[in-house]
Scaffold this active site. Structure first.
Site, PDB file in Angstrom:
ATOM      1  N   ASN A  88       0.832  -1.207   0.000  1.00 27.37           N
ATOM      2  CA  ASN A  88       0.000   0.000   0.000  1.00 27.37           C
ATOM      3  C   ASN A  88       0.865   1.254   0.000  1.00 27.37           C
ATOM      4  OD1 ASN A  88      -2.053  -1.801   0.157  1.00 27.37           O
ATOM      5  ND2 ASN A  88      -2.497  -1.474   2.324  1.00 27.37           N
ATOM      6  N   HIS A 105       6.033  -0.686  -2.610  1.00 26.32           N
ATOM      7  CA  HIS A 105       5.517  -0.004  -3.809  1.00 26.32           C
ATOM      8  C   HIS A 105       5.561   1.524  -3.691  1.00 26.32           C
ATOM      9  CE1 HIS A 105       3.061  -3.773  -5.265  1.00 26.32           C
ATOM     10  NE2 HIS A 105       4.350  -3.880  -5.497  1.00 26.32           N
ATOM     11  N   CYS A 132      11.587  21.361  -7.571  1.00 24.42           N
ATOM     12  CA  CYS A 132      12.198  20.535  -6.530  1.00 24.42           C
ATOM     13  C   CYS A 132      12.790  21.441  -5.462  1.00 24.42           C
ATOM     14  CB  CYS A 132      13.284  19.655  -7.134  1.00 24.42           C
ATOM     15  SG  CYS A 132      14.270  18.808  -5.889  1.00 24.42           S
ATOM     16  N   CYS A 135      16.889  20.838  -5.499  1.00 27.06           N
ATOM     17  CA  CYS A 135      17.803  21.301  -6.566  1.00 27.06           C
ATOM     18  C   CYS A 135      17.210  22.413  -7.424  1.00 27.06           C
ATOM     19  CB  CYS A 135      18.223  20.130  -7.457  1.00 27.06           C
ATOM     20  SG  CYS A 135      16.920  19.514  -8.540  1.00 27.06           S
ATOM     21  N   GLY A 172      -5.224  -9.166   2.902  1.00 31.36           N
ATOM     22  CA  GLY A 172      -5.907  -8.236   2.005  1.00 31.36           C
ATOM     23  C   GLY A 172      -5.203  -7.984   0.695  1.00 31.36           C
ATOM     24  N   SER A 174      -4.702  -9.588  -3.413  1.00 27.69           N
ATOM     25  CA  SER A 174      -5.310 -10.520  -4.369  1.00 27.69           C
ATOM     26  C   SER A 174      -4.322 -11.547  -4.909  1.00 27.69           C
ATOM     27  CB  SER A 174      -5.912  -9.740  -5.539  1.00 27.69           C
ATOM     28  OG  SER A 174      -4.895  -9.030  -6.215  1.00 27.69           O
ATOM     29  N   LEU A 199     -10.675 -11.164   2.594  1.00 28.88           N
ATOM     30  CA  LEU A 199     -12.143 -11.151   2.580  1.00 28.88           C
ATOM     31  C   LEU A 199     -12.708 -12.432   1.993  1.00 28.88           C
ATOM     32  CD1 LEU A 199     -14.645  -9.435   3.178  1.00 28.88           C
ATOM     33  CD2 LEU A 199     -14.437  -8.462   0.884  1.00 28.88           C
TER      34      LEU A 199
HETATM   35  P1  OAD Z   1      -6.173  -5.845  -4.970  1.00 27.18           P
HETATM   36  O1  OAD Z   1      -7.241  -4.837  -5.208  1.00 27.18           O
HETATM   37  O2  OAD Z   1      -5.643  -6.566  -6.148  1.00 27.18           O
HETATM   38  O3  OAD Z   1      -6.689  -6.936  -3.933  1.00 27.18           O
HETATM   39  C1  OAD Z   1      -7.326  -6.577  -2.733  1.00 27.18           C
HETATM   40  C2  OAD Z   1      -7.704  -7.844  -1.986  1.00 27.18           C
HETATM   41  O4  OAD Z   1      -8.269  -7.437  -0.751  1.00 27.18           O
HETATM   42  C3  OAD Z   1      -8.745  -8.720  -2.693  1.00 27.18           C
HETATM   43  O5  OAD Z   1      -8.328 -10.078  -2.671  1.00 27.18           O
HETATM   44  C4  OAD Z   1     -10.009  -8.530  -1.844  1.00 27.18           C
HETATM   45  O6  OAD Z   1     -10.810  -9.707  -1.766  1.00 27.18           O
HETATM   46  C5  OAD Z   1      -9.433  -8.188  -0.495  1.00 27.18           C
HETATM   47  N1  OAD Z   1     -10.314  -7.367   0.348  1.00 27.18           N
HETATM   48  C6  OAD Z   1     -11.214  -6.431  -0.014  1.00 27.18           C
HETATM   49  N2  OAD Z   1     -11.812  -5.882   1.054  1.00 27.18           N
HETATM   50  C7  OAD Z   1     -11.284  -6.489   2.143  1.00 27.18           C
HETATM   51  C8  OAD Z   1     -11.502  -6.383   3.552  1.00 27.18           C
HETATM   52  N3  OAD Z   1     -12.391  -5.528   4.070  1.00 27.18           N
HETATM   53  N4  OAD Z   1     -10.784  -7.196   4.368  1.00 27.18           N
HETATM   54  C9  OAD Z   1      -9.897  -8.073   3.869  1.00 27.18           C
HETATM   55  N5  OAD Z   1      -9.642  -8.221   2.557  1.00 27.18           N
HETATM   56  C10 OAD Z   1     -10.326  -7.447   1.701  1.00 27.18           C
HETATM   57  O7  OAD Z   1      -5.010  -5.106  -4.164  1.00 27.18           O
HETATM   58  P2  OAD Z   1      -3.480  -5.540  -3.949  1.00 27.18           P
HETATM   59  O8  OAD Z   1      -3.345  -7.003  -3.886  1.00 27.18           O
HETATM   60  O9  OAD Z   1      -2.956  -4.734  -2.837  1.00 27.18           O
HETATM   61  O10 OAD Z   1       0.312  -1.383  -7.035  1.00 27.18           O
HETATM   62  O11 OAD Z   1      -2.834  -5.021  -5.294  1.00 27.18           O
HETATM   63  C11 OAD Z   1      -1.457  -5.149  -5.519  1.00 27.18           C
HETATM   64  C12 OAD Z   1      -0.904  -3.939  -6.260  1.00 27.18           C
HETATM   65  O12 OAD Z   1      -1.639  -3.726  -7.465  1.00 27.18           O
HETATM   66  C13 OAD Z   1      -1.052  -2.631  -5.511  1.00 27.18           C
HETATM   67  O13 OAD Z   1      -0.002  -2.397  -4.599  1.00 27.18           O
HETATM   68  C14 OAD Z   1      -1.039  -1.599  -6.601  1.00 27.18           C
HETATM   69  C15 OAD Z   1      -1.852  -2.307  -7.658  1.00 27.18           C
HETATM   70  O14 OAD Z   1      -1.523  -1.977  -8.957  1.00 27.18           O
HETATM   71  C16 OAD Z   1       0.843  -0.139  -6.948  1.00 27.18           C
HETATM   72  O15 OAD Z   1       0.243   0.820  -6.530  1.00 27.18           O
HETATM   73  C17 OAD Z   1       2.256  -0.019  -7.396  1.00 27.18           C
HETATM   74 ZN    ZN Z   2      15.814  17.848  -7.289  1.00 21.56          ZN
END
Ligand code: OAD
Ligand code: ZN
Length: 230
Positions: A88, A105, A132, A135, A172, A174, A199
């Site tokens: 996050n 990230h 910036c 600089c 939390g 995917s 979830l």
């Molecule tokens: P996702 O949106 O892919 O997955 C979120 C997960 O959280 C899913 O499996 C949901 O079922 C679960 N979920 C939703 N609500 C919930 C709750 N209340 N309690 C528990 N679980 C819950 O998000 P990430 O896996 O974090 O990259 O995504 C990975 C990366 O993809 C992120 O860091 C981001 C994105 O592109 C960057 O920002 C660089």
């Molecule tokens: Zn700079």
């Protein structure tokens, strides 16, 4: 016991921060290839700044929840035997009391100057003309977010911890984005017990020894209570 916890967008969902791949997720409404790649930023920096400015501003409207706070409690108890890695880019772990958070990230509230290679705390909007403070170059600041195609931060430290941990817990997330999605297999191969707290079953559930499915604000504090009682 050495414990590594990986969190994803699901832990912040109940605080009001949208996840990415749920039905009302960010990437279901917007194209990540137009917003979250170095090529997208080169092609239309104003569009990309606008997207991250809105997400940064949203942090002022949200608060950490019981799951963030429970992990902070675990850090206080386990000290150096605990590593919190998050995908996050929000600051809810820190505001929930965690002191040492590995933001693999990047962070919304940090800007990165591509001229002087400095990282700067940033709470305001960024634009294509922002100077910036270090600089003085104009238009060289980007959000310090790891975009698709870029290498996540602090991977050596993370892989070292996965190799020596007794337990790995994914909360939390995917399991759709590598390298984070592969952490469970690295930890399992090193002999750690693996647990998914999500979830619902994720894309990677079958890779874990055990799982508990439900909202993070319920299952994370319950898990932390169990560990603290051991
Ligand atoms: P996702 O949106 O892919 O997955 C979120 C997960 O959280 C899913 O499996 C949901 O079922 C679960 N979920 C939703 N609500 C919930 C709750 N209340 N309690 C528990 N679980 C819950 O998000 P990430 O896996 O974090 O990259 O995504 C990975 C990366 O993809 C992120 O860091 C981001 C994105 O592109 C960057 O920002 C660089
Ligand atoms: Zn700079």
């Amino acid at each position: 016991m050495k414990l590594v916890v990986l969190t994803g967008a699901g832990i912040s969902a109940e605080s009001g921060v949208s996840t990415f791949r749920d039905p009302d997720g960010v990437w279901m409404k917007m194209d990540p290839m137009k917003l979250a790649t170095p090529e997208a930023f080169a092609a239309d920096p104003a569009l990309v700044h606008g997207f991250y400015n809105a997400r940064r501003a949203q942090l002022r409207e949200v608060e950490p929840n019981a799951a963030h706070r429970a992990l902070a409690q675990l850090e206080r108890k386990l000290g150096n035997d605990f590593m919190l890695v998050t995908q996050n880019v929000d600051d809810l772990h820190e505001r929930g009391g965690s002191r040492d958070v590995v933001h693999m990230h990047g962070q919304l509230q940090q800007a990165w100057c591509r001229s002087c290679d400095t990282r700067i705390s940033w709470d305001e909007d960024l634009s294509t003309g922002t100077e910036c403070p270090n600089c003085g170059s104009a238009g060289r600041l980007r959000p310090d977010i790891v975009w698709f195609g870029e290498m996540p931060y602090r991977m050596d430290e993370i892989l070292g911890a996965l190799d020596t941990c007794d337990m790995f817990v994914a909360i939390g997330t995917s399991g759709a984005v590598y390298p984070a999605a592969g952490f469970v297999e690295i930890a399992a191969n090193a002999g750690a017990e693996t647990l998914e707290l999500n979830l619902q079953p994720s894309e990677g559930t079958r890779l874990f020894d055990d799982f508990r499915h439900g909202p993070a604000t319920g299952i994370v504090p319950a898990f932390v209570d169990e560990i603290l009682a051991r």
